[in-house]
Design an enzyme around this catalytic site. Sequence first.
Site, short mmCIF file in Angstrom:
data_model
loop_
_atom_site.label_atom_id
_atom_site.label_comp_id
_atom_site.label_asym_id
_atom_site.label_seq_id
_atom_site.Cartn_x
_atom_site.Cartn_y
_atom_site.Cartn_z
N GLY A 9 0.53 -1.23 -0.01
CA GLY A 9 -0.14 0.03 0.09
C GLY A 9 0.71 1.15 0.03
N TYR A 143 -12.50 -2.08 12.79
CA TYR A 143 -10.97 -1.58 12.50
C TYR A 143 -10.32 -1.67 13.79
CZ TYR A 143 -7.27 1.71 11.10
OH TYR A 143 -6.03 2.38 10.82
N THR A 146 -9.04 -5.35 13.96
CA THR A 146 -8.07 -5.58 13.26
C THR A 146 -6.74 -5.03 13.78
OG1 THR A 146 -8.38 -3.78 11.67
CG2 THR A 146 -9.80 -5.73 11.27
P1 NAP Z 1 -4.76 5.34 2.53
O1 NAP Z 1 -4.50 6.62 2.57
O2 NAP Z 1 -6.22 5.23 2.53
O3 NAP Z 1 -4.18 4.46 1.59
C1 NAP Z 1 -4.16 2.94 1.66
C2 NAP Z 1 -2.92 2.51 0.95
O4 NAP Z 1 -3.15 0.98 0.88
C3 NAP Z 1 -3.25 2.75 -0.61
O5 NAP Z 1 -1.79 2.61 -1.28
C4 NAP Z 1 -3.98 1.42 -1.15
O6 NAP Z 1 -3.53 1.28 -2.55
C5 NAP Z 1 -3.54 0.37 -0.20
N1 NAP Z 1 -4.37 -0.96 -0.21
C6 NAP Z 1 -5.34 -0.81 0.14
N2 NAP Z 1 -6.28 -2.17 0.24
C7 NAP Z 1 -5.19 -2.68 -0.48
C8 NAP Z 1 -4.99 -3.98 -0.70
N3 NAP Z 1 -6.25 -5.06 -0.40
N4 NAP Z 1 -3.93 -4.70 -1.52
C9 NAP Z 1 -2.95 -3.80 -1.37
N5 NAP Z 1 -2.73 -2.57 -1.12
C10 NAP Z 1 -3.91 -2.05 -0.50
O7 NAP Z 1 -4.32 4.85 4.25
P2 NAP Z 1 -3.10 5.41 5.15
O8 NAP Z 1 -4.06 6.31 5.97
O9 NAP Z 1 -1.99 5.69 4.45
O10 NAP Z 1 -3.06 4.05 6.14
C11 NAP Z 1 -1.65 3.37 5.97
C12 NAP Z 1 -1.84 2.40 7.04
O11 NAP Z 1 -1.78 2.98 8.18
C13 NAP Z 1 -3.04 1.38 7.10
O12 NAP Z 1 -2.68 0.09 7.65
C14 NAP Z 1 -3.87 2.18 8.26
O13 NAP Z 1 -4.67 1.42 8.94
C15 NAP Z 1 -2.90 2.79 9.26
N6 NAP Z 1 -3.33 3.84 10.14
C16 NAP Z 1 -3.60 5.13 9.54
C17 NAP Z 1 -3.79 5.98 10.24
C18 NAP Z 1 -4.47 7.35 9.80
O14 NAP Z 1 -5.10 8.34 10.64
N7 NAP Z 1 -4.39 7.60 8.40
C19 NAP Z 1 -4.00 5.96 11.77
C20 NAP Z 1 -3.77 4.52 12.22
C21 NAP Z 1 -3.36 3.60 11.41
P3 NAP Z 1 -4.39 2.07 -3.95
O15 NAP Z 1 -3.84 3.39 -4.01
O16 NAP Z 1 -3.93 1.28 -4.96
O17 NAP Z 1 -5.84 2.22 -3.54
#
Ligand code: NAP
Length: 235
Positions: A9, A143, A146
């Site tokens: 991702g 969420y 998980t």
């Molecule tokens: P995001 O902006 O929604 O980006 C999600 C990324 O994951 C994108 O690159 C997407 O690819 C990819 N993805 C989604 N489903 C996938 C799958 N089934 N297989 C392969 N790639 C997949 O998310 P983010 O905020 O950067 O979050 C990244 C991580 O940090 C996640 O695990 C999230 O739970 C964790 N996190 C985030 C926050 C927050 O506040 N943002 C807080 C705590 C934890 P595409 O672009 O191709 O769709």
Amino acid sequence: MKKIALVTGASRGIGKAAALALARDGWTVHVNYIQSRAAAEAVAAQTGGMAICADVSDGQAVEAMFEKIGPVDLLVNNAGVAVYGLLTDLDPAVWQRLLDVNVTGMYNCCRCAIPPMVHEKAGHIINLASILGTNGASCEVAYSATKGAVVAFTKALAKELGPSGIRVNCVAPGVIETDMVKVLGEETLKDLAEQTPLGRLGKPEDIAAAVAYLASDKASFVTGQVLAVDGAFVL
Ligand code: NAP
């Protein structure tokens, strides 16, 4: 020779920032994505690796991805999805999708990454958890569940792989400005920033710096840890 990393991702958000930070530290970084091909290719052009499409929840697709990229020295399990709403309103298929991507996706990638690491008696795994994995949040029960699994998985795997010289840690971000939280709306995000002792939301680069630290030799005696990067949102 450059060390090889895979960030799942990594087309946008935290994964993209982590891939770029690791590349600055000398890693060759492969960039996994599911939909955003052009964005992933643009990141990979800066990290020296391949942009590879694979749904991490699909075990066969993950195997095919590892056949293409070969062994990695660092796996960052970042790909994740979130959903907001009451648990009782949650469609069972959405519950299952969260488990499949956030938990089984991490397992699928570890299953492929670990055997060569054990052979080399070296390697690192960094999982993206969340402060909700330890504290939970209303309207984010699935969420949170998980991410709680990510925390337990990290600790257990660190114990299992420590004797093989492999470190396993997770980063627990607070609220980070990415597409994932945009759906909360500006008012809610402003409130969340105000509730944060440091007075702001996190940036993807804040989390990328923690990933880069855990991947580095500076963290060579650090394993099984949950590194919260949340501006003291949760204490
Ligand atoms: P995001 O902006 O929604 O980006 C999600 C990324 O994951 C994108 O690159 C997407 O690819 C990819 N993805 C989604 N489903 C996938 C799958 N089934 N297989 C392969 N790639 C997949 O998310 P983010 O905020 O950067 O979050 C990244 C991580 O940090 C996640 O695990 C999230 O739970 C964790 N996190 C985030 C926050 C927050 O506040 N943002 C807080 C705590 C934890 P595409 O672009 O191709 O769709």
